[in-house]
Design an enzyme around this catalytic site. Structure first.
Site, PDB file in Angstrom:
ATOM      1  N   GLY A 109      30.915  20.021 -15.814  1.00  0.00           N
ATOM      2  CA  GLY A 109      32.393  19.891 -15.928  1.00  0.00           C
ATOM      3  C   GLY A 109      32.714  19.007 -17.395  1.00  0.00           C
ATOM      4  O   GLY A 109      33.597  18.428 -17.271  1.00  0.00           O
ATOM      5  N   HIS A 125      48.881  15.169 -13.305  1.00  0.00           N
ATOM      6  CA  HIS A 125      49.122  13.931 -13.068  1.00  0.00           C
ATOM      7  C   HIS A 125      50.652  13.544 -14.015  1.00  0.00           C
ATOM      8  O   HIS A 125      51.050  14.175 -14.727  1.00  0.00           O
ATOM      9  CB  HIS A 125      48.168  12.830 -13.410  1.00  0.00           C
ATOM     10  CG  HIS A 125      47.005  13.018 -12.559  1.00  0.00           C
ATOM     11  ND1 HIS A 125      45.908  13.652 -12.662  1.00  0.00           N
ATOM     12  CD2 HIS A 125      47.073  12.476 -11.271  1.00  0.00           C
ATOM     13  CE1 HIS A 125      45.020  13.472 -11.492  1.00  0.00           C
ATOM     14  NE2 HIS A 125      45.827  12.650 -10.523  1.00  0.00           N
ATOM     15  N   ASP A 183      56.872   9.116  -3.789  1.00  0.00           N
ATOM     16  CA  ASP A 183      56.360   8.021  -4.567  1.00  0.00           C
ATOM     17  C   ASP A 183      54.752   8.106  -4.572  1.00  0.00           C
ATOM     18  O   ASP A 183      54.177   7.463  -5.503  1.00  0.00           O
ATOM     19  CB  ASP A 183      57.007   6.985  -4.120  1.00  0.00           C
ATOM     20  CG  ASP A 183      58.171   6.528  -4.840  1.00  0.00           C
ATOM     21  OD1 ASP A 183      58.585   7.215  -6.030  1.00  0.00           O
ATOM     22  OD2 ASP A 183      59.068   5.689  -4.403  1.00  0.00           O
ATOM     23  N   LYS A 193      36.024  12.946  -1.870  1.00  0.00           N
ATOM     24  CA  LYS A 193      35.334  11.956  -2.777  1.00  0.00           C
ATOM     25  C   LYS A 193      34.728  10.879  -2.123  1.00  0.00           C
ATOM     26  O   LYS A 193      33.376  10.504  -2.614  1.00  0.00           O
ATOM     27  CB  LYS A 193      36.210  11.308  -3.830  1.00  0.00           C
ATOM     28  CG  LYS A 193      36.893  12.236  -4.924  1.00  0.00           C
ATOM     29  CD  LYS A 193      35.933  12.478  -5.848  1.00  0.00           C
ATOM     30  CE  LYS A 193      36.434  13.620  -6.911  1.00  0.00           C
ATOM     31  NZ  LYS A 193      35.035  13.783  -7.826  1.00  0.00           N
ATOM     32  N   TRP A 214      60.282  12.186 -11.221  1.00  0.00           N
ATOM     33  CA  TRP A 214      60.131  12.082  -9.562  1.00  0.00           C
ATOM     34  C   TRP A 214      59.906  10.579  -9.185  1.00  0.00           C
ATOM     35  O   TRP A 214      59.199   9.982  -9.494  1.00  0.00           O
ATOM     36  CB  TRP A 214      58.576  12.898  -9.388  1.00  0.00           C
ATOM     37  CG  TRP A 214      58.525  14.397  -9.803  1.00  0.00           C
ATOM     38  CD1 TRP A 214      59.595  15.038 -10.367  1.00  0.00           C
ATOM     39  CD2 TRP A 214      57.340  15.107  -9.716  1.00  0.00           C
ATOM     40  NE1 TRP A 214      59.058  16.349 -10.781  1.00  0.00           N
ATOM     41  CE2 TRP A 214      57.566  16.103 -10.369  1.00  0.00           C
ATOM     42  CE3 TRP A 214      55.951  14.770  -9.299  1.00  0.00           C
ATOM     43  CZ2 TRP A 214      56.783  17.241 -10.524  1.00  0.00           C
ATOM     44  CZ3 TRP A 214      55.102  15.975  -9.460  1.00  0.00           C
ATOM     45  CH2 TRP A 214      55.517  17.169 -10.084  1.00  0.00           C
ATOM     46  N   SER A 255      37.767   8.381  -7.754  1.00  0.00           N
ATOM     47  CA  SER A 255      39.156   8.089  -8.292  1.00  0.00           C
ATOM     48  C   SER A 255      39.422   6.657  -7.194  1.00  0.00           C
ATOM     49  O   SER A 255      38.972   6.503  -6.412  1.00  0.00           O
ATOM     50  CB  SER A 255      39.737   9.370  -7.618  1.00  0.00           C
ATOM     51  OG  SER A 255      41.237   8.758  -7.645  1.00  0.00           O
ATOM     52  N   SER A 256      40.545   5.824  -7.966  1.00  0.00           N
ATOM     53  CA  SER A 256      41.116   4.771  -7.135  1.00  0.00           C
ATOM     54  C   SER A 256      41.716   5.432  -6.017  1.00  0.00           C
ATOM     55  O   SER A 256      42.001   4.464  -4.884  1.00  0.00           O
ATOM     56  CB  SER A 256      42.210   4.264  -7.927  1.00  0.00           C
ATOM     57  OG  SER A 256      43.056   5.065  -8.438  1.00  0.00           O
ATOM     58  N   CYS A 257      42.236   6.563  -5.602  1.00  0.00           N
ATOM     59  CA  CYS A 257      42.932   6.976  -4.359  1.00  0.00           C
ATOM     60  C   CYS A 257      41.801   6.989  -3.249  1.00  0.00           C
ATOM     61  O   CYS A 257      42.288   7.252  -2.182  1.00  0.00           O
ATOM     62  CB  CYS A 257      43.366   8.384  -4.497  1.00  0.00           C
ATOM     63  SG  CYS A 257      42.334   9.770  -4.884  1.00  0.00           S
ATOM     64  N   LEU A 315      43.661   8.324 -14.928  1.00  0.00           N
ATOM     65  CA  LEU A 315      43.365   8.561 -16.424  1.00  0.00           C
ATOM     66  C   LEU A 315      44.173   9.454 -17.007  1.00  0.00           C
ATOM     67  O   LEU A 315      44.958  10.268 -16.328  1.00  0.00           O
ATOM     68  CB  LEU A 315      41.862   9.186 -16.214  1.00  0.00           C
ATOM     69  CG  LEU A 315      40.757   8.395 -15.784  1.00  0.00           C
ATOM     70  CD1 LEU A 315      39.450   9.563 -15.477  1.00  0.00           C
ATOM     71  CD2 LEU A 315      40.382   7.267 -16.492  1.00  0.00           C
ATOM     72  N   TYR A 368      41.908  15.098  -0.965  1.00  0.00           N
ATOM     73  CA  TYR A 368      41.034  14.923  -2.177  1.00  0.00           C
ATOM     74  C   TYR A 368      40.149  13.734  -2.091  1.00  0.00           C
ATOM     75  O   TYR A 368      39.268  13.708  -2.289  1.00  0.00           O
ATOM     76  CB  TYR A 368      41.909  14.778  -3.343  1.00  0.00           C
ATOM     77  CG  TYR A 368      41.291  14.334  -4.810  1.00  0.00           C
ATOM     78  CD1 TYR A 368      40.600  15.207  -5.433  1.00  0.00           C
ATOM     79  CD2 TYR A 368      41.276  12.875  -5.215  1.00  0.00           C
ATOM     80  CE1 TYR A 368      40.216  14.854  -6.611  1.00  0.00           C
ATOM     81  CE2 TYR A 368      40.573  12.665  -6.229  1.00  0.00           C
ATOM     82  CZ  TYR A 368      39.965  13.585  -7.040  1.00  0.00           C
ATOM     83  OH  TYR A 368      39.473  13.293  -8.312  1.00  0.00           O
ATOM     84  N   VAL A 411      37.905  14.316 -18.519  1.00  0.00           N
ATOM     85  CA  VAL A 411      36.750  13.281 -18.437  1.00  0.00           C
ATOM     86  C   VAL A 411      35.403  13.880 -19.316  1.00  0.00           C
ATOM     87  O   VAL A 411      34.973  13.218 -20.336  1.00  0.00           O
ATOM     88  CB  VAL A 411      36.408  12.863 -17.172  1.00  0.00           C
ATOM     89  CG1 VAL A 411      35.235  11.854 -17.289  1.00  0.00           C
ATOM     90  CG2 VAL A 411      37.504  12.233 -16.459  1.00  0.00           C
TER      91      VAL A 411
HETATM   92  P1  GDP Z   1      49.116   9.258  -8.125  1.00  0.00           P
HETATM   93  O1  GDP Z   1      48.765   8.306  -8.812  1.00  0.00           O
HETATM   94  O2  GDP Z   1      48.015   9.842  -7.221  1.00  0.00           O
HETATM   95  O3  GDP Z   1      50.222   9.091  -7.402  1.00  0.00           O
HETATM   96  O4  GDP Z   1      49.373  10.717  -9.193  1.00  0.00           O
HETATM   97  P2  GDP Z   1      50.464  11.108 -10.088  1.00  0.00           P
HETATM   98  O5  GDP Z   1      50.025  10.814 -11.512  1.00  0.00           O
HETATM   99  O6  GDP Z   1      50.781  12.502  -9.815  1.00  0.00           O
HETATM  100  O7  GDP Z   1      51.734  10.339  -9.831  1.00  0.00           O
HETATM  101  C1  GDP Z   1      51.872   8.891 -10.088  1.00  0.00           C
HETATM  102  C2  GDP Z   1      53.472   8.535  -9.929  1.00  0.00           C
HETATM  103  O8  GDP Z   1      54.339   9.149 -10.836  1.00  0.00           O
HETATM  104  C3  GDP Z   1      54.008   8.947  -8.641  1.00  0.00           C
HETATM  105  O9  GDP Z   1      54.680   7.926  -7.950  1.00  0.00           O
HETATM  106  C4  GDP Z   1      55.104  10.143  -8.906  1.00  0.00           C
HETATM  107  O10 GDP Z   1      56.191  10.403  -7.897  1.00  0.00           O
HETATM  108  C5  GDP Z   1      55.502   9.635 -10.213  1.00  0.00           C
HETATM  109  N1  GDP Z   1      56.041  10.834 -11.083  1.00  0.00           N
HETATM  110  C6  GDP Z   1      57.132  10.719 -11.743  1.00  0.00           C
HETATM  111  N2  GDP Z   1      57.517  11.926 -12.474  1.00  0.00           N
HETATM  112  C7  GDP Z   1      56.198  12.600 -12.401  1.00  0.00           C
HETATM  113  C8  GDP Z   1      55.951  13.739 -12.916  1.00  0.00           C
HETATM  114  O11 GDP Z   1      56.492  14.694 -13.667  1.00  0.00           O
HETATM  115  N3  GDP Z   1      54.800  14.506 -12.246  1.00  0.00           N
HETATM  116  C9  GDP Z   1      53.674  13.454 -11.594  1.00  0.00           C
HETATM  117  N4  GDP Z   1      52.624  14.174 -11.338  1.00  0.00           N
HETATM  118  N5  GDP Z   1      54.104  12.443 -11.231  1.00  0.00           N
HETATM  119  C10 GDP Z   1      55.417  11.860 -11.526  1.00  0.00           C
END
Ligand code: GDP
Length: 302
Positions: free
Chosen positions: A7, A175, A265, A136, A198, A103-105, A162, A132, A12
């Protein structure tokens, strides 16, 4: 020492490649052009040909909150296949050190923050990325089993969120950092008066530059650190609202930031407890503001 990186074209993998190119190790930077990780024979062939002492597996199907939730089956299946094929391939081979990335998730939604390694499997997963995370978690279990039964040395690293150069920039599927950079850059170019982030803006996230993470992998190799499970975080936590305002400054967007509460969220907070790796002597170097500037420059020129 021979290091095989699977990868090596992703966020990464590209940073790991740049870090390893500065060393004298013999490396094979594999990508989907030379190896089909969904296919056991193709995976086995690459490993047998190169005979690595170390495999760093950076290959994964990854995405942001929207992509994870929308494509649950593909995220689960593809990540399972990649990890199954790598581990099944090495079962009959001489001992190999495998650096396996998670991942931390993978940690439960109700885990105590900062989240320590011992929280693993202590509760239910956050629903937007549970598919996901389950893949993992299965990879960690598989790695631990292979370690016990076949003598390979598997180290599972759990990085926090990351970002950085070589990220996957998509308006809907990436992300939060690449998603916001892409969409806000567009908003600037189109002189949009309002920009929608979002969710509520209240979730807290810890961000680590992928270059720092790549350096932590080299640190772990060179210091012969062999923990089964190790968190890699930055201890730098911001709310999504704060993040959006730093990105607004970075991009120089002049409109108003609003919040789309119809969007999820996800996890309210996931700060890793990275005491173990910090105690070994590794520290991240790139501050969020600086890393965001570099990521934005990379985005514009790519
Ligand atoms: P997570 O850490 O697994 O939740 O992954 P993300 O990086 O996709 O999202 C992190 C947080 O950012 C979440 O609370 C989303 O709702 C918020 N967020 C706000 N705007 C955006 C956007 O444009 N894209 C993504 N991916 N998340 C967003």
């Amino acid at each position: 020492m021979r290091i095989l990186v699977f990868g090596s074209n992703g966020l990464v993998g590209s940073n790991v490649k740049n870090v390893l190119l500065e060393t004298s190790y013999e490396c094979l930077f594999s990508s989907r052009k030379d190896t089909d990780l969904f296919d056991l024979n193709s995976t086995l062939e690459t490993i047998k040909k190169f005979q690595p002492n170390i495999i760093i597996n950076c290959a994964a199907r990854v995405g942001g909150i929207n992509a994870n939730d929308k494509n649950r089956t593909i995220f689960l299946l593809e990540n399972l296949k990649i990890n199954m094929n790598i581990f099944e391939s090495i079962m009959g081979l001489d001992p190999i050190k495998v650096i396996n990335l998670g991942s931390s998730c993978i940690y439960p939604l109700d885990a105590l923050n900062p989240i320590s390694e011992s929280s693993i499997m202590s509760g239910k997963l956050e629903p937007t990325n549970s598919a996901y995370a389950m893949a993992k978690l299965t990879a960690i279990e598989l790695g631990n089993s292979i370690k016990k039964e076949f003598g390979h040395n598997v180290i599972n690293l759990m990085p926090t969120n990351l970002y950085g150069k070589y990220d996957n920039f998509s308006k809907e599927d990436s992300h939060v950092i690449p998603g916001l950079i892409y969409r806000m850059h567009d908003a600037k170019i189109n002189s949009q008066k309002k920009f929608s982030v979002w969710g509520t803006g209240t979730p807290l996230r810890e961000f680590l530059n992928a270059m720092d993470f790549a350096k932590s992998i080299l640190f772990i190799i060179e210091n012969n650190i062999n923990d089964d499970l190790l968190n890699i975080g930055s201890n730098e936590e911001v709310s999504i609202k704060e993040l959006a305002s730093i990105i607004k400054k970075t991009i120089n967007y002049e409109g108003e930031i609003i919040f789309d509460e119809e969007m999820p969220d996800g996890n309210p907070r996931k700060l890793l407890d990275s005491t173990k790796i910090f105690d070994y002597g590794w520290k991240p170097e790139i501050k969020l503001e600086q890393g965001l500037k570099e990521a934005y420059e990379w985005f514009k020129s790519n």
